[in-house]
Design a protein around this motif. Structure first.
Motif, short mmCIF file in Angstrom:
data_model
loop_
_atom_site.label_atom_id
_atom_site.label_comp_id
_atom_site.label_asym_id
_atom_site.label_seq_id
_atom_site.Cartn_x
_atom_site.Cartn_y
_atom_site.Cartn_z
N ILE A 241 -6.54 -3.20 -2.97
CA ILE A 241 -5.61 -2.08 -2.77
C ILE A 241 -5.48 -1.32 -4.09
O ILE A 241 -5.57 -0.10 -4.14
CB ILE A 241 -4.23 -2.58 -2.29
CG1 ILE A 241 -4.34 -3.19 -0.90
CG2 ILE A 241 -3.22 -1.44 -2.29
CD1 ILE A 241 -3.07 -3.86 -0.42
N LYS B 164 0.83 -1.21 0.00
CA LYS B 164 0.00 0.00 0.00
C LYS B 164 0.87 1.26 0.00
O LYS B 164 0.60 2.20 -0.74
CB LYS B 164 -0.94 0.00 1.20
CG LYS B 164 -1.89 1.17 1.18
CD LYS B 164 -2.89 1.11 2.31
CE LYS B 164 -3.80 2.32 2.21
NZ LYS B 164 -4.69 2.44 3.34
N GLU C 147 1.03 4.05 -2.92
CA GLU C 147 0.77 5.46 -2.64
C GLU C 147 1.88 6.34 -3.22
O GLU C 147 1.61 7.41 -3.78
CB GLU C 147 0.64 5.69 -1.13
CG GLU C 147 -0.66 5.16 -0.57
CD GLU C 147 -0.71 5.18 0.95
OE1 GLU C 147 0.34 5.40 1.60
OE2 GLU C 147 -1.81 4.96 1.51
#
Length: 197
Positions: free
Chosen positions: A61, A23, A27
């Protein structure tokens, strides 16, 4: 029995840590997708493509982070970025790169670059394989009336790979293209597509 429980707990913790790390990486990559430099956006897309090829483990995700960030890149000023974007969208699959994005990908079938058109066709094929056959086919049909013969031919080639065998609607549209299009290239692509449908 105690060591089995410890092993399962360690595996769950490892999986949780791996998901958290994925994750964070996604990002960072999504942030790079918004960079003003086309080369930075392209590098981030290439890394995303490699990650998706290996599998993320938790596709939700990607659904939450990546897909929304890719939508504006389908219309990026740089053709290389658009091409890489449609490759990544295709790698995400139908569950993530949903019907809403199929139209955006389909618009790239009309791009002047053959590389971008091929990438869009491949992404639409991947969407069709993953369950979004109807939106992918609609995106292709939208390019059949384009003024550029290369675009029409690319769209017909994609239809041949996307449409289900025996699809009478697709057969009818393909026959009409073969009969009515003035360009040999387009008629040939239509015939090739008919062989598949």
């Amino acid at each position: 029995l105690g060591s089995v429980h410890e092993l399962l707990a360690a595996r769950a913790a490892s999986s949780s840590t791996r998901c958290a790390a994925t994750k964070v990486l996604l990002e960072v990559l999504v942030h790079q997708l918004q960079h003003s430099d086309w080369a930075a956006r392209l590098r981030a897309l290439r890394v995303l493509g490699r990650l998706l090829a290996r599998g993320l483990g938790d596709e939700s995700i990607a659904a939450g982070l990546v897909a929304p960030a890719l939508a504006p890149l389908v219309a990026d000023d740089d053709g290389r970025v658009r091409e890489a974007t449609v490759h990544v969208l295709g790698a995400l699959g139908g569950g993530v790169a949903s019907a809403a994005l199929a139209g955006s990908i389909g618009l790239q079938l009309g791009h002047e670059s053959a590389f971008v058109r091929r990438a869009a066709a491949a992404a639409l094929e991947a969407l069709a394989r993953s369950g979004c056959r109807a939106p992918a086919a609609e995106a292709c049909w939208a390019s059949i009336e384009h003024g550029n013969a290369d675009v029409r031919a690319s769209a017909l080639e994609a239809v041949g790979k996307i449409a289900e065998q025996g699809d009478t609607v697709a057969v009818g549209k393909l026959v009409a293209c073969v009969r009515n299009d003035a360009e040999v290239l387009v008629r040939h692509a239509g015939l090739q597509a008919l062989r598949s449908v």
